[in-house]
Design a protein around this motif. Sequence first.
Motif, short mmCIF file in Angstrom:
data_model
loop_
_atom_site.label_atom_id
_atom_site.label_comp_id
_atom_site.label_asym_id
_atom_site.label_seq_id
_atom_site.Cartn_x
_atom_site.Cartn_y
_atom_site.Cartn_z
N VAL A 156 0.96 5.38 0.14
CA VAL A 156 0.15 6.51 0.59
C VAL A 156 0.94 7.80 0.40
O VAL A 156 2.17 7.80 0.33
N GLU A 195 -4.50 7.61 1.25
CA GLU A 195 -4.52 7.11 -0.13
C GLU A 195 -5.15 8.14 -1.07
O GLU A 195 -6.14 8.78 -0.73
N HIS A 196 -4.55 8.26 -2.24
CA HIS A 196 -5.11 9.06 -3.34
C HIS A 196 -5.01 8.15 -4.56
O HIS A 196 -4.15 8.33 -5.41
N ALA A 197 -5.92 7.19 -4.61
CA ALA A 197 -5.75 6.03 -5.49
C ALA A 197 -6.12 6.26 -6.95
O ALA A 197 -5.79 5.44 -7.81
N THR A 198 -6.81 7.34 -7.26
CA THR A 198 -7.21 7.61 -8.64
C THR A 198 -6.94 9.07 -8.98
O THR A 198 -6.77 9.92 -8.09
N THR A 245 2.97 -3.22 5.00
CA THR A 245 3.45 -3.53 3.64
C THR A 245 4.62 -4.49 3.75
O THR A 245 5.53 -4.30 4.55
N GLU A 270 1.20 10.86 -11.62
CA GLU A 270 0.96 9.55 -11.00
C GLU A 270 2.27 9.01 -10.44
O GLU A 270 3.31 9.08 -11.09
N ASN A 324 0.83 -1.20 0.00
CA ASN A 324 0.00 0.00 0.00
C ASN A 324 0.87 1.26 0.00
O ASN A 324 1.69 1.45 0.89
#
Length: 209
Positions: A61, A71-74, A108, A203, A59
Amino acid sequence: MDEKISDTVATSQTRSQRSRKIRAILAGGLVLGVGAAITLAAWNDSEFAQGTFSAGTFNLVGSTDGTTYTEHATAGAAATLPFTVNPTELSPGDVVYAPFAVQLAAATTDDAVVTISNEATTGVVTNLTYTLIQPTTFGCTSATTGTELVAAGTAVSSVPAATTFSLTKGATAAVAGAPVFLCFKVTAGALIAQGQSGTATWEFAAVSQ
């Protein structure tokens, strides 16, 4: 021939024949005995091995303040970089600065290599260039120095190929990995148009190692 002698010879022959039969029987018995011994001595033993396979946890972050990591997953949930100068009032030659940080969350199980790419742009981002620096502490100002990940003068809408850095997992499952600090410096070019507005999204794609 004398009958006594004849009887003696006959008796001797009979005894000899019986003796041979007995020896033959004994010999057969010995052979069977050896065969039985081999059967009894055939030991049996076994070994077993098994493996249990479970996937690890991975994971990444990010943080805009160097303290709180989420998290800023998208691209739609991207963190908004806190530029130190209002980026909505740029004039030619202005430079704005924003810090960012990423780390591997607690639990992780693998280290990572992070590849930076330009996810998307919207609106107009022409005549805007930037540099991305990896400092040793959190923060981003005109005086910030560090490892240059993206060279100054790179268009905001692009990232050079193979722009990467490494992340390490935490020493134990209970702690997060060491963070990597980043500093964005964006410069408005001489030909920036009045009223232009646009958004650039970067990204940070982590791959376990």
